[in-house]
Design an enzyme around this catalytic site. Sequence first.
Site, PDB file in Angstrom:
ATOM      1  N   GLY A  34       0.801  -1.228   0.000  1.00 50.27           N
ATOM      2  CA  GLY A  34       0.000   0.000   0.000  1.00 50.27           C
ATOM      3  C   GLY A  34       0.831   1.274   0.000  1.00 50.27           C
ATOM      4  O   GLY A  34       0.304   2.364  -0.229  1.00 50.27           O
ATOM      5  N   GLN A  90      -8.785  21.586  10.277  1.00 53.35           N
ATOM      6  CA  GLN A  90      -8.448  21.176  11.645  1.00 53.35           C
ATOM      7  C   GLN A  90      -7.348  22.113  12.149  1.00 53.35           C
ATOM      8  O   GLN A  90      -6.213  21.694  12.374  1.00 53.35           O
ATOM      9  CB  GLN A  90      -7.989  19.722  11.661  1.00 53.35           C
ATOM     10  CG  GLN A  90      -9.071  18.727  11.269  1.00 53.35           C
ATOM     11  CD  GLN A  90      -8.611  17.296  11.473  1.00 53.35           C
ATOM     12  OE1 GLN A  90      -8.076  16.936  12.514  1.00 53.35           O
ATOM     13  NE2 GLN A  90      -8.807  16.465  10.456  1.00 53.35           N
ATOM     14  N   ASP A 159     -21.841  31.571   5.389  1.00 54.30           N
ATOM     15  CA  ASP A 159     -21.582  32.033   6.762  1.00 54.30           C
ATOM     16  C   ASP A 159     -20.770  33.314   6.682  1.00 54.30           C
ATOM     17  O   ASP A 159     -20.266  33.682   5.615  1.00 54.30           O
ATOM     18  CB  ASP A 159     -20.845  30.968   7.595  1.00 54.30           C
ATOM     19  CG  ASP A 159     -19.551  30.509   6.941  1.00 54.30           C
ATOM     20  OD1 ASP A 159     -18.794  31.363   6.452  1.00 54.30           O
ATOM     21  OD2 ASP A 159     -19.305  29.292   6.906  1.00 54.30           O
ATOM     22  N   LYS A 183     -24.703  30.602  10.000  1.00 53.23           N
ATOM     23  CA  LYS A 183     -24.592  29.134   9.971  1.00 53.23           C
ATOM     24  C   LYS A 183     -24.212  28.583  11.345  1.00 53.23           C
ATOM     25  O   LYS A 183     -23.353  29.135  12.023  1.00 53.23           O
ATOM     26  CB  LYS A 183     -23.503  28.742   8.955  1.00 53.23           C
ATOM     27  CG  LYS A 183     -23.201  27.260   8.900  1.00 53.23           C
ATOM     28  CD  LYS A 183     -22.332  26.916   7.704  1.00 53.23           C
ATOM     29  CE  LYS A 183     -20.967  26.461   8.104  1.00 53.23           C
ATOM     30  NZ  LYS A 183     -20.147  25.990   6.993  1.00 53.23           N
TER      31      LYS A 183
END
Length: 282
Positions: A34, A90, A159, A183
């Site tokens: 992977g 984040q 927003d 919002k």
Amino acid sequence: MLVPGSTSQSLAATLAAETGRPLATPTFDRFPDGETCASVPGFSGESAVIVAATTSNDALVELLQLQDAVREAGATEVTTVLPYMGYARQDESFGEGQPVSARAVARAVSTGTDRVVLVDPHEPAVTEFYDVPTTVVSAAPLLAEPLGEFADPLFLAPDEGATELATAVRDAYGHGETDHFVKERDYDTGAVTIHPGETDPTDRDVVIVDDIVATGSTVSEAVAALSERDPRRIVAACVHPMLVGNARSRLAAAGVDRVVGTDTVERPASTVSAAPAVANVL
Ligand code: R5P
């Protein structure tokens, strides 16, 4: 030499045409376990400009590998362009024991570059997380061009934080009004509720402008909040058309006629290139 990540092939090619810089042809392989391996065969020169949207964890690792590969091939000056900076949402710790992920990512990216260029990061303050000089550019004004002809458009931000973007698109468009919704997001469930602003969208073309459209939840809620006011047409315009999963069909079902985005995230909705905004600072 311009070095495109696998996520920014089209943007880098447009950037190469725009700036006259040679374009490298990296290869992207994956091992049976992977792990990814991004290489830059044929890289030459001392200066490398890596253009790679970190839209996934794999894309982030590829970027780190490209930075290392060009140094290995002799580059002495590396600029990293993040057309879309993943993890920028984040930008703080949201609870006990949680990381500031934007900071962790910025530190990792900083280790392999001399300079960073960010296109409309979700929070401009993320520049402080980088350990190298970081420049922010905005591709929002470029969204005006593919909108088409509207008589009296209303540019609505979902927003208050997106008002600056909506104003930038409106100013580039040349006429129309700007307003924003209020919002509220429930961080446990992800549900968003929106209350409309002051201006009247009745019988007007409405352009909802946001930095990112990801799940389509924010824009769908905005459209729902407008439904009783009978707008004529609704277009969603965003710099980063992330459009994950069923977001595009969700927007269509909500009543969005068109989605207009840039190629900071390469999707069918990427109707305009962010290359001119990036070229300005290279
Ligand atoms: C949030 O503050 C951002 O500006 C976007 O409104 C948000 O990330 C869009 O995400 P979604 O499409 O999932 O609602």
